[in-house]
Write a protein that holds these residues in place. Structure first.
Motif, PDB file in Angstrom:
ATOM      1  N   PRO A 251     -34.443  17.398 -11.692  1.00 53.29           N
ATOM      2  CA  PRO A 251     -34.835  16.050 -12.148  1.00 53.29           C
ATOM      3  C   PRO A 251     -34.712  14.979 -11.074  1.00 53.29           C
ATOM      4  O   PRO A 251     -35.574  14.099 -10.970  1.00 53.29           O
ATOM      5  N   ALA A 252     -33.650  15.021 -10.284  1.00 50.61           N
ATOM      6  CA  ALA A 252     -33.477  14.002  -9.239  1.00 50.61           C
ATOM      7  C   ALA A 252     -34.535  14.160  -8.157  1.00 50.61           C
ATOM      8  O   ALA A 252     -35.088  13.170  -7.653  1.00 50.61           O
ATOM      9  N   ALA A 253     -34.843  15.392  -7.802  1.00 48.29           N
ATOM     10  CA  ALA A 253     -35.873  15.635  -6.799  1.00 48.29           C
ATOM     11  C   ALA A 253     -37.242  15.212  -7.314  1.00 48.29           C
ATOM     12  O   ALA A 253     -38.061  14.657  -6.569  1.00 48.29           O
ATOM     13  N   ALA A 254     -37.510  15.458  -8.599  1.00 51.78           N
ATOM     14  CA  ALA A 254     -38.789  15.059  -9.188  1.00 51.78           C
ATOM     15  C   ALA A 254     -38.918  13.538  -9.214  1.00 51.78           C
ATOM     16  O   ALA A 254     -40.000  12.983  -8.956  1.00 51.78           O
ATOM     17  N   ALA A 255     -37.816  12.858  -9.530  1.00 47.94           N
ATOM     18  CA  ALA A 255     -37.837  11.391  -9.552  1.00 47.94           C
ATOM     19  C   ALA A 255     -38.121  10.840  -8.165  1.00 47.94           C
ATOM     20  O   ALA A 255     -38.920   9.907  -7.998  1.00 47.94           O
TER      21      ALA A 255
END
Length: 370
Positions: A251-255
């Motif tokens: 999720p953090a990488a996608a954000a």
């Protein structure tokens, strides 16, 4: 994010961008597919599928088509773009009225809630009879979800509820001022209001049966494009479902990918908060169930015509594509990016930094479905 951050576009501009006939490519050439987007947090799988090469892996030559809310459904219906993913409840009424689009797979679930003032005496949906509910817009998914749950609890949303509209970030203020008894909202607004002690959950799509397993967002394909390009439609669906699985894992990488790619205007931290509260666990059967369940309860809540055949609408709205299955999804492996995850402690720290008016989530800003 506010609407001023979404670039303006007209329907004619998208149609000029190309609506010529497409067909599944022969001789090894990449099939051309246009993917529509608005610039929302929850569209992370679209941006991921581009940046991580998932469309290309499926033999697709993809171009993105930036849209506005006011013409989004029309552009899809008229062939201005071919594929996207979006909210099931937002499209069921148009499909009932003849819009030729098909759902092909579930992207994420769990973002809608009905919440009552923490210091009030409303504890169940039945307690809302005769009360005031604030929503971010009439016809928005929070409004539709609240209608569905009210109808399922024997309350007529059109006669026994007073609806009041507020910007999503001001729903907590409306509760504070006593202007409403409850609110309908979506993530991360719901979690932020809980963290601030302003509300209690009355209905939670992420936790309450039968809604907890229901998909909010699903892949959508233009019906005419699907008829001409079944293989490309299946390939695009697979790319988006794989991207959803990648977003859930990272999720953090996608954000970060979404913000740094300038697909939307937000900070990486704000976008991470929003993404981390949506469950990107893609499913084909889950989308089919969601279409049927939402259709039935929207009819109960009088949001669909009393004459609508729910089973017929669900069959018309959802289609299974070759090579797109839960078995394929279960066997699919995606990378785990170093530093691409978040912890509950990190999320709590972000709640301390931001307020609901500052944190953006795509579904919160939906306009009226009318």
């Amino acid at each position: 994010m506010t609407t001023k951050w979404i670039a303006a576009a007209t329907l004619g501009a998208w149609l000029l961008g190309g609506c010529g006939k497409n067909s599944d490519s022969a001789g090894g050439a990449s099939a051309k597919v246009r993917v529509g987007y608005i610039g929302l947090t929850c569209e992370a799988p679209i941006f991921t599928a581009v940046e991580k090469g998932f469309f290309k892996e499926e033999g697709l030559d993809v171009s993105l088509v930036k849209c506005e809310w006011k013409n989004y459904k029309d552009v899809l219906a008229l062939g201005g773009f071919d594929v996207t993913h979006h909210l099931v409840m937002y499209f069921l009424k148009p499909i009932e009225q003849g819009l030729d689009v098909k759902f092909t797979g579930g992207i994420h679930r769990g973002c809608l809630r009905v919440q009552a003032a923490a210091n009030g005496n409303i504890r169940t949906m039945k307690d809302l009879k005769g009360k005031r509910i604030g929503v971010p817009g009439m016809g928005t998914p929070p409004f539709i979800f609240a209608n569905r749950v009210l109808g399922a609890n024997g309350i007529d949303p059109g006669k026994e509820i007073t609806w009041l509209v507020y910007p999503a970030g001001e729903l907590g203020l409306a509760i504070d001022k006593g202007e409403v008894d409850a609110v309908g909202d979506s993530e991360p607004i719901g979690s932020l209001l809980i963290a601030q002690g302003k509300v209690r959950n009355i209905a939670d799509q992420a936790a309450d049966f039968p809604y907890r397993d229901e998909y909010c967002c699903a892949v959508l394909v233009n019906g005419k494009f699907l008829a001409r390009n079944p293989k490309a439609s299946a390939a695009a669906t697979r790319a988006l479902l794989k991207a959803a699985k990648w977003v859930e894992t990272n999720p953090a990488a996608a954000a970060k990918l979404s913000v740094e790619g300038k697909y939307l205007a937000s900070t990486v931290d704000m976008n991470t908060v929003a993404i981390s509260h949506l469950r990107y666990v893609p499913s084909v059967s889950g989308a089919e169930v969601a279409v049927r369940l939402a259709s039935a309860e929207m009819k109960t809540a009088r949001m669909l015509s009393p004459a609508t055949d729910v089973d017929g609408l669900a069959r018309r709205a959802f289609v299974r594509l070759e090579g797109v299955s839960d078995e394929w999804l279960n066997s699919l492996q995606v990378e785990k990016v170093a530093g691409g995850q978040v912890t509950p402690a990190w999320i709590r720290r972000q709640y301390a930094k931001y307020n609901p008016a500052e944190v953006y989530c795509g579904p919160c800003a939906l306009p009226s479905a009318q």
